[in-house]
Design a protein around this motif. Structure first.
Motif, PDB file in Angstrom:
ATOM      1  N   ARG A  43       0.797  -1.162  -0.096  1.00 39.75           N
ATOM      2  CA  ARG A  43       0.324   0.215  -0.129  1.00 39.75           C
ATOM      3  C   ARG A  43       0.672   1.637   0.146  1.00 39.75           C
ATOM      4  O   ARG A  43       0.349   1.903  -0.926  1.00 39.75           O
ATOM      5  CB  ARG A  43      -1.169  -0.168   1.369  1.00 39.75           C
ATOM      6  N   GLU A  44       1.653   1.477   0.997  1.00 38.21           N
ATOM      7  CA  GLU A  44       2.767   2.151   0.947  1.00 38.21           C
ATOM      8  C   GLU A  44       2.921   2.898  -0.052  1.00 38.21           C
ATOM      9  O   GLU A  44       3.155   4.529  -0.566  1.00 38.21           O
ATOM     10  CB  GLU A  44       3.565   2.631   1.629  1.00 38.21           C
ATOM     11  N   GLU A  45       3.576   2.164  -1.381  1.00 43.89           N
ATOM     12  CA  GLU A  45       3.619   2.542  -2.692  1.00 43.89           C
ATOM     13  C   GLU A  45       2.851   2.572  -3.923  1.00 43.89           C
ATOM     14  O   GLU A  45       2.715   3.417  -4.619  1.00 43.89           O
ATOM     15  CB  GLU A  45       4.795   1.381  -2.693  1.00 43.89           C
ATOM     16  N   LEU A  46       1.940   1.743  -3.170  1.00 41.03           N
ATOM     17  CA  LEU A  46       1.099   1.599  -4.300  1.00 41.03           C
ATOM     18  C   LEU A  46       0.025   2.862  -4.570  1.00 41.03           C
ATOM     19  O   LEU A  46      -0.412   4.068  -5.966  1.00 41.03           O
ATOM     20  CB  LEU A  46       0.364   0.503  -4.442  1.00 41.03           C
ATOM     21  N   LEU A  47      -0.301   3.304  -2.832  1.00 40.52           N
ATOM     22  CA  LEU A  47      -1.824   4.170  -3.465  1.00 40.52           C
ATOM     23  C   LEU A  47      -0.845   5.232  -3.679  1.00 40.52           C
ATOM     24  O   LEU A  47      -1.985   6.333  -3.985  1.00 40.52           O
ATOM     25  CB  LEU A  47      -1.286   4.651  -2.035  1.00 40.52           C
ATOM     26  N   PRO A  48       0.154   6.595  -3.766  1.00 43.94           N
ATOM     27  CA  PRO A  48       0.603   7.216  -4.072  1.00 43.94           C
ATOM     28  C   PRO A  48       0.670   6.796  -5.789  1.00 43.94           C
ATOM     29  O   PRO A  48       0.139   8.020  -6.012  1.00 43.94           O
ATOM     30  CB  PRO A  48       2.062   8.044  -3.388  1.00 43.94           C
ATOM     31  N   TYR A  49       0.984   6.297  -5.695  1.00 41.26           N
ATOM     32  CA  TYR A  49       1.169   5.763  -7.430  1.00 41.26           C
ATOM     33  C   TYR A  49      -0.342   5.359  -7.944  1.00 41.26           C
ATOM     34  O   TYR A  49      -0.602   6.609  -8.970  1.00 41.26           O
ATOM     35  CB  TYR A  49       1.829   4.648  -7.307  1.00 41.26           C
ATOM     36  N   LEU A  50      -1.331   5.557  -7.454  1.00 45.09           N
ATOM     37  CA  LEU A  50      -2.647   4.892  -7.814  1.00 45.09           C
ATOM     38  C   LEU A  50      -3.376   6.857  -7.810  1.00 45.09           C
ATOM     39  O   LEU A  50      -3.957   7.376  -9.029  1.00 45.09           O
ATOM     40  CB  LEU A  50      -3.258   4.584  -7.141  1.00 45.09           C
ATOM     41  N   GLN A  51      -2.898   7.074  -6.922  1.00 46.42           N
ATOM     42  CA  GLN A  51      -3.490   8.504  -6.819  1.00 46.42           C
ATOM     43  C   GLN A  51      -2.907   9.136  -7.949  1.00 46.42           C
ATOM     44  O   GLN A  51      -3.725  10.525  -7.995  1.00 46.42           O
ATOM     45  CB  GLN A  51      -3.560   9.522  -5.283  1.00 46.42           C
ATOM     46  N   GLU A  52      -1.306   9.554  -7.921  1.00 45.45           N
ATOM     47  CA  GLU A  52      -1.112  10.647  -9.233  1.00 45.45           C
ATOM     48  C   GLU A  52      -1.591  10.024 -10.420  1.00 45.45           C
ATOM     49  O   GLU A  52      -1.860  11.053 -11.389  1.00 45.45           O
ATOM     50  CB  GLU A  52       0.528   9.915  -8.714  1.00 45.45           C
TER      51      GLU A  52
END
Ligand code: UTP
Length: 298
Positions: A277-286
């Protein structure tokens, strides 16, 4: 005395046409949800409900499923020597716990036909059917509750889940009478109705407990569209002589049998995992904001 449920049938012989070309040589049931194949989630759910005898109805190109549930001593030794305990445990427990049995569906004549193929192995006992591409939320008590219901009521029990009204035309929909919170008597089954004619918004969803009488009904079922023997048609015949109960699933149901819902499943499981989640969430948001801007541009 109600007979104990000891066996589950997992039909995994379908073509998986919605995933071609990926499914030409690889079963969709072996597609990973991050690092674990779909079929392992379904087997883990069975083991949690105390069912170890798992009858896979397989077909052409389904060998990877058999390999997956074998004990692989070479790999286990390698991981042991390399000190990779976590990886070792991840491959070891499932193949040591399950008692897999493989039955071959000679011709893909539909889900009903796949279930009928298991009759010589199931015999005259009640049994579970779990579809090879439907995953339930972790910790779901669906199967345990369905087994309890069967033990109490002694007749077939099918799982239902609530869908949006506009979605009913994708599913088998039931007409029901509620007899206790989340438990129903099925009065009729309708395959893919329009939202206007649907008797409810409760859809049949890939978990069933059947009395062995379903085999007689499958033998009487005439092939429908595409020459396939439909399980729903046999259930309708069963209804004419036995009570059929239904159980409403609490929690999420993940259909991994088509590309979009498969991707949604991966997103959901990935976001649940802290390490991802830590890496994926900002990626998805961006990514979402980039695409939203693109779509919003005149
Ligand atoms: P699906 O209709 O979802 O699977 O059947 P499919 O036919 O493989 O997929 P598409 O529609 O071509 O994309 C539900 C389950 O029943 C099994 C499938 O493997 C799947 O797990 N099945 C279906 C069989 O075992 N035999 C069949 O003849 C048909």
């Amino acid at each position: 005395m109600v007979q104990k449920i000891r066996k589950a049938v997992l039909p995994v012989a379908g073509w998986g046409t919605r995933f071609l070309p990926a499914t030409k040589a690889m079963p969709k049931e072996m597609f990973p949800i991050i690092d674990k194949p779909v079929i392992q989630f379904i087997v883990e759910e069975l083991l949690e409900a105390g069912i170890e005898n798992v009858i896979f109805v397989t077909g052409r190109h389904k060998r990877p499923i058999e390999h997956h549930f074998d004990i692989n001593r070479d790999l286990e030794n390698h991981l042991q020597e390399a000190g990779k305990e976590e990886a070792l445990n991840s491959i070891r427990y499932i193949s040591h716990m399950i008692n897999p049995i493989y039955v071959r569906q000679k011709d893909q004549l539909g889900l009903g036909h796949a279930v009928l193929t298991s009759e010589p192995v199931v015999g005259a006992e009640p049994f579970i059917v779990s579809l090879g591409d439907i995953v339930l939320e972790k910790g779901s008590k669906t199967l345990c509750d369905m087994i309890d219901l069967f033990n109490r009521l002694g007749k077939s029990v099918i799982a239902l889940f609530e869908v949006e009204n506009r979605e009913v035309s994708k599913y088998g929909i039931v007409k029901v009478k509620e007899i206790e919170e989340g438990v129903y008597i099925v009065e009729d089954l309708v395959e893919k109705p329009s939202p206007e004619t649907a008797p409810s918004n409760l859809a049949i969803v890939g978990r069933y407990i059947f009395t062995p009488r379903i085999f007689d009904k499958l033998k009487e079922t005439q092939p429908g569209k595409g020459g396939e023997i439909q399980l729903t048609d046999a259930m309708r015949l069963l209804l004419e002589e036995e009570v059929l109960y239904a159980y409403r699933i609490e929690g999420k149901v993940f259909d991994t049998g088509n590309p979009v819902d498969y991707l949604k499943t991966i997103c959901e499981f990935a976001l649940k995992r802290e390490d991802i989640r830590e890496e994926l969430l900002p990626y998805l948001q961006e990514t979402i904001s980039r695409y939203t801007q693109l779509i919003d541009k005149p």
